[in-house]
Design a protein around this motif. Structure first.
Motif, PDB file in Angstrom:
ATOM      1  N   GLN A  55       0.829  -1.211   0.000  1.00 30.39           N
ATOM      2  CA  GLN A  55       0.000   0.000   0.000  1.00 30.39           C
ATOM      3  C   GLN A  55       0.862   1.260   0.000  1.00 30.39           C
ATOM      4  N   PHE A  56       2.008   1.195   0.704  1.00 34.89           N
ATOM      5  CA  PHE A  56       2.929   2.335   0.709  1.00 34.89           C
ATOM      6  C   PHE A  56       3.456   2.599  -0.700  1.00 34.89           C
ATOM      7  N   LEU A  57       3.932   1.565  -1.396  1.00 33.02           N
ATOM      8  CA  LEU A  57       4.461   1.743  -2.743  1.00 33.02           C
ATOM      9  C   LEU A  57       3.373   2.193  -3.705  1.00 33.02           C
ATOM     10  N   THR A  58       2.143   1.696  -3.505  1.00 36.38           N
ATOM     11  CA  THR A  58       1.020   2.165  -4.321  1.00 36.38           C
ATOM     12  C   THR A  58       0.804   3.660  -4.122  1.00 36.38           C
ATOM     13  N   ALA A  59       0.852   4.113  -2.876  1.00 35.06           N
ATOM     14  CA  ALA A  59       0.669   5.533  -2.574  1.00 35.06           C
ATOM     15  C   ALA A  59       1.792   6.376  -3.163  1.00 35.06           C
ATOM     16  N   VAL A  60       3.033   5.842  -3.159  1.00 35.85           N
ATOM     17  CA  VAL A  60       4.152   6.562  -3.773  1.00 35.85           C
ATOM     18  C   VAL A  60       3.871   6.782  -5.257  1.00 35.85           C
ATOM     19  N   GLY A  61       3.418   5.751  -5.943  1.00 32.13           N
ATOM     20  CA  GLY A  61       3.094   5.894  -7.355  1.00 32.13           C
ATOM     21  C   GLY A  61       1.959   6.869  -7.591  1.00 32.13           C
ATOM     22  N   GLN A  62       0.940   6.817  -6.762  1.00 31.31           N
ATOM     23  CA  GLN A  62      -0.203   7.712  -6.919  1.00 31.31           C
ATOM     24  C   GLN A  62       0.150   9.161  -6.654  1.00 31.31           C
ATOM     25  N   THR A  77      15.814   9.721  -0.399  1.00 31.79           N
ATOM     26  CA  THR A  77      15.819   9.732   1.073  1.00 31.79           C
ATOM     27  C   THR A  77      16.291   8.413   1.669  1.00 31.79           C
ATOM     28  N   LEU A  78      16.319   7.353   0.870  1.00 28.01           N
ATOM     29  CA  LEU A  78      16.870   6.085   1.333  1.00 28.01           C
ATOM     30  C   LEU A  78      18.350   5.939   0.984  1.00 28.01           C
ATOM     31  N   GLY A  79      18.926   6.948   0.359  1.00 28.77           N
ATOM     32  CA  GLY A  79      20.339   6.890  -0.006  1.00 28.77           C
ATOM     33  C   GLY A  79      20.611   6.079  -1.257  1.00 28.77           C
ATOM     34  N   GLY A 206       3.264  13.597   1.506  1.00 30.05           N
ATOM     35  CA  GLY A 206       2.957  12.328   0.846  1.00 30.05           C
ATOM     36  C   GLY A 206       3.506  11.151   1.624  1.00 30.05           C
ATOM     37  N   PRO A 207       3.525   9.983   1.006  1.00 27.31           N
ATOM     38  CA  PRO A 207       3.980   8.771   1.711  1.00 27.31           C
ATOM     39  C   PRO A 207       5.430   8.835   2.156  1.00 27.31           C
ATOM     40  N   VAL A 208       6.313   9.485   1.397  1.00 24.70           N
ATOM     41  CA  VAL A 208       7.712   9.577   1.822  1.00 24.70           C
ATOM     42  C   VAL A 208       7.823  10.417   3.092  1.00 24.70           C
ATOM     43  N   GLY A 209       7.022  11.479   3.179  1.00 19.31           N
ATOM     44  CA  GLY A 209       7.012  12.280   4.393  1.00 19.31           C
ATOM     45  C   GLY A 209       6.590  11.462   5.607  1.00 19.31           C
ATOM     46  N   ARG A 210       5.602  10.615   5.414  1.00 21.34           N
ATOM     47  CA  ARG A 210       5.151   9.750   6.527  1.00 21.34           C
ATOM     48  C   ARG A 210       6.241   8.748   6.899  1.00 21.34           C
ATOM     49  N   MET A 211       6.977   8.264   5.892  1.00 18.78           N
ATOM     50  CA  MET A 211       8.080   7.342   6.166  1.00 18.78           C
ATOM     51  C   MET A 211       9.164   8.037   6.999  1.00 18.78           C
TER      52      MET A 211
END
Length: 297
Positions: A55-62, A77-79, A206-211
């Motif tokens: 679901q996280f990767l889906t949200a990244v794409g969306q 952000t993951l290097g 977005g999802p990266v911010g939540r990560m």
């Protein structure tokens, strides 16, 4: 083969690559499968956790559109982006061992999600940030090869945010701003005006911010200006110039800071600037010389 345990499962998936016709594709996928299966075993991943990941990767794409690339932000952000950049530059340098006795090529860093192809070509000395919020800054330097020869007609493709850390792509309805392509003169010199860039947070809505929030990390990048520097017959470099003493130089959210790219910005009172322009307010200047690796024969 019908696997009866997790080890046999990994082997069964790898065996399905036997029909791959591209050796490099098979190599990459084989490693990906091994590491992915090892990760799942290592953390004893639960079904609900795996679904959360999907679901996280889906949200990244969306979250991606024509002006926002959330997957690049995730990679940065993951290097991962910086790892690819470092390996790519090391690979290019290794092709010509003779360069070890010459000047080192300018260090590369991440491109980031705000590159916009097609910036206008402007003449030397142009102000590429007309109307942009920020403190005026005079940029200058030269572009050489790694043997110290100046590169005539080398190209700088330049972009940055404004003095408050906002890029044109983040402003609804805005056109290109603080972007340009400039070529060096016969002696490899460049000079132009822009602004002194400010530190800023990467998008966190977005999802990266939540990560990042879940990881307990701040989202900030130190002040920097982007450049892709290129010349015929040479390896192009995608890089930044970082503002010395900017906050977050030691904890860049995308791991892009390299010490060789940190530049002192010198403050000047109102008056005549190095290019003869008369400034009615204080301004800054930054000087940096780039070095490009010749392409291998």
């Amino acid at each position: 083969m019908n696997p009866s345990n997790e080890n046999e499962l990994t082997q069964a998936v790898l065996e399905r690559l036997s029909g791959a016709t591209d050796p490099r594709f098979a190599q990459v996928m084989s490693s990906l499968i091994k590491h992915l299966h090892a990760f799942i075993r290592d953390v004893d991943l639960k079904p609900d956790e795996w679904m959360n990941g999907i679901q996280f990767l889906t949200a990244v794409g969306q979250a991606c559109d024509d002006k926002r690339q959330e997957f690049i932000l995730l990679s940065d952000t993951l290097g991962a982006s910086m790892m690819v950049v470092m390996l790519d530059q090391a690979r290019a340098m290794a092709k010509d061992r003779a360069r070890l006795s010459a000047t080192e090529a300018t260090h590369a860093t991440v491109q980031g999600p705000y590159y916009w192809e097609g910036a206008p070509e402007q003449p030397l000395g142009a102000n590429i940030a007309e109307g942009v919020v920020g403190e005026p800054t005079f940029y200058s330097g030269r572009i050489f090869d790694t043997a110290g020869q100046p590169l005539k007609g080398a190209l700088l493709d330049i972009w940055s945010g404004d003095g408050e850390g906002n890029y044109d792509m983040q402003i609804a309805g805005a056109g290109m701003a603080a972007r340009a392509r400039i070529r060096t003169d016969d002696e490899g010199r460049y000079w132009f005006w822009s602004i002194r860039p400010s530190y800023y947070p990467v998008p966190v809505d977005g999802p990266v911010g939540r990560m990042l929030d879940g990881m307990g990390r701040h989202p900030n990048r130190p002040g920097h200006i982007h450049m892709v520097v290129s010349a015929t017959g040479h390896v192009p470099v995608t890089t930044h110039l970082f503002v010395a003493n900017s906050p977050y130089l030691d904890s860049d959210a995308v791991f892009g800071v390299r010490p060789s790219l940190i530049v002192e910005y010198e403050s000047h009172p109102a008056g005549q600037a190095p290019d003869g322009r008369v400034m009615d307010s204080t301004y800054w200047s930054a000087h940096y010389d780039f070095h490009l690796e010749p392409q291998a024969a």
